[in-house]
Design a protein around this motif. Sequence first.
Motif, mmCIF file in Angstrom:
data_model
loop_
_atom_site.group_PDB
_atom_site.id
_atom_site.type_symbol
_atom_site.label_atom_id
_atom_site.label_comp_id
_atom_site.label_asym_id
_atom_site.label_seq_id
_atom_site.Cartn_x
_atom_site.Cartn_y
_atom_site.Cartn_z
ATOM 1 N N PRO A 142 -8.347 1.896 -4.370
ATOM 2 C CA PRO A 142 -6.936 2.247 -4.558
ATOM 3 C C PRO A 142 -6.259 2.572 -3.233
ATOM 4 C CG PRO A 142 -8.348 4.057 -5.232
ATOM 5 C CD PRO A 142 -9.261 2.905 -4.936
ATOM 6 N N ALA A 143 -4.949 2.398 -3.186
ATOM 7 C CA ALA A 143 -4.200 2.598 -1.941
ATOM 8 C C ALA A 143 -4.277 4.031 -1.443
ATOM 9 C CB ALA A 143 -2.740 2.195 -2.150
ATOM 10 N N PRO B 117 0.802 -1.236 0.000
ATOM 11 C CA PRO B 117 0.000 0.000 0.000
ATOM 12 C C PRO B 117 0.835 1.285 0.000
ATOM 13 C CG PRO B 117 -1.004 -1.621 1.439
ATOM 14 C CD PRO B 117 0.315 -2.187 1.027
ATOM 15 N N PRO B 118 1.836 1.433 0.896
ATOM 16 C CA PRO B 118 2.636 2.673 0.812
ATOM 17 C C PRO B 118 3.425 2.784 -0.486
ATOM 18 C CG PRO B 118 3.566 1.157 2.449
ATOM 19 C CD PRO B 118 2.236 0.622 2.054
ATOM 20 N N LEU B 119 3.860 1.644 -1.043
ATOM 21 C CA LEU B 119 4.558 1.686 -2.326
ATOM 22 C C LEU B 119 3.618 2.161 -3.429
ATOM 23 C CD1 LEU B 119 7.010 1.073 -4.096
ATOM 24 C CD2 LEU B 119 6.196 -1.301 -4.265
ATOM 25 N N ASP C 172 -6.554 -2.733 -3.884
ATOM 26 C CA ASP C 172 -5.665 -2.921 -5.021
ATOM 27 C C ASP C 172 -4.422 -3.728 -4.670
ATOM 28 O OD1 ASP C 172 -4.555 -0.993 -3.400
ATOM 29 O OD2 ASP C 172 -4.161 0.454 -5.011
ATOM 30 N N ALA C 173 -3.954 -3.633 -3.428
ATOM 31 C CA ALA C 173 -2.778 -4.393 -3.022
ATOM 32 C C ALA C 173 -3.033 -5.894 -3.028
ATOM 33 C CB ALA C 173 -2.311 -3.942 -1.638
ATOM 34 N N ASP C 174 -4.297 -6.282 -2.913
ATOM 35 C CA ASP C 174 -4.616 -7.708 -2.905
ATOM 36 C C ASP C 174 -4.301 -8.377 -4.238
ATOM 37 O OD1 ASP C 174 -5.442 -8.482 -0.385
ATOM 38 O OD2 ASP C 174 -7.464 -7.701 -0.666
ATOM 39 N N VAL C 175 -4.402 -7.629 -5.321
ATOM 40 C CA VAL C 175 -4.184 -8.219 -6.636
ATOM 41 C C VAL C 175 -2.740 -8.687 -6.772
ATOM 42 C CG1 VAL C 175 -4.223 -7.803 -9.118
ATOM 43 C CG2 VAL C 175 -6.002 -6.809 -7.661
#
Length: 509
Positions: free
Chosen positions: A391-392, A371-373, A474-477
């Motif tokens: 979205p993150a 997420p932070p990335l 979105d990070a889950d993908v």
Amino acid sequence: MATQASNTHALSSVTFHDEHMHNKIPILTIHHDKLEHSQLDKQGRADTQHAEDLYETELPWWRATIRARILSSVKRESQILARMQECIRHPWLDLYFLYSSTLGTHTFFMIGLPLTFFFGYEELGRGLVIVLASGVYVASFLKDLICSPRPLVPPVTRLTIGTHHLEYGFPSTHSTNSVSMALFIFGYVRRAYIESATISSSIYYTSCVILVIYAVTVVFGRLYTGMHSFIDCAVGVFLGVIIWGGYVIMKEAFGNWLATAHWIVPLTMIPICLLLVHYHPHPVDDCPCFEDAIAFVSVLLGIALSRWHSVYSGVDERFLSSVMPGPQGAAWTLEDTVSWWTLACAKVTIGILVIFVWRILAKSLLHIVLPPLFRLLASSFDLPHRRFYTPATDYQHMPVESSLRPIPSFIDLPGVLEVSAIRERSALGRTSEVKRRGAKSNNDSPSANGENYSGSELENSNGSYQRKEVKHYDADVLTKVVVYAGMAILAAEGLPVTFALLGWGVKPC
């Protein structure tokens, strides 16, 4: 999807039992008196909020046109399926086709995937992944592309296990998987009978009969249980044949490419995997097909990379051909047999445990790092964004429990093999059955009877639907891509090499 169905609904719970059976087995059905709305959601239910004009607005004209044609066929076939159910339904047939449907799920086949590599059947395991992943991805792609509903409820009565009813209907993934797997296994049986003569004629013909019964049972079972229409199953069968045929034609060339292309393999496979994930169609409704597609494309990526690396580094010759310790030939004593099976069980137990630990640790780490990335990259680039995925930039922390369960099986096995049901108290105080679509209660806590659910919908006994929205991130993908690819690499190369180094061997004999 929040829905409000017709005002005239009746939900019935059918409990089958036999005088020789001590335990009752609930089979859950939904009955509606009549269909007052022509609008249908992906499960073939009446839906006032997601009307036909919404699909025509959201979908490009060519997708909407295909959907309209298939939908008209589904409406006609729903009447035929309803009459068929009235004629042939029986409690024992309900049980048979309901539970045999698990044999057509990709989760069923993925149970044996690590074992094929743990015991030296690398070619079998790799072929299994290629055929199964191709079938799941293509079927999921078409489901989200067309957005066609399942047979109408009413008039059809639907029986289901797990959450497959949350997906669109066209085409039938069960039919695709069962046909492609039956043909795939037939290829090995035929080779063993004709080319190597390692099995007798009786075993060969018995195997063929079993494979035919298996495929027919799964495909016809989708019609019997009201989960698919005839066109869904017909296209699913066609896809299964095409995917198997493509594998037969391409397997030798693909295998040679993995073994000889050196660094071109990862430089090609990784972008292809990411492109397949990125260009998976956006459905009108939130559909779990996409997550299945991610998982299997990622597993295929991991299998391909592990094959490339094992050949490139010489691991396949030094370790993957080692034989498990024990006497060779037919002269096995009881002590030898017990020793061999003890070692085999140890390999399976440790191997599955390592895969679980990898998934837990990798998921936790990626949920912290990604997420932070993503937020950092979003400040300079327009990152790809998928519908229904947050979205993150819109969240700071991901919940502990999201798309990947902390205690998993290879492809989310724990949540898919249970009859879809919960109990709620009726006004008379009796316990009644309602059909569960993976829902939590409104206060996000487990239900009163102690069962915990994750998902989006709960169908009440009065026919209305409550929504407990499931958020995707979105990070889950990318998390799924890395986690599932890593699980495949561990199963196909990491763990077999470890077993060889421990002196446990890989091949059974």
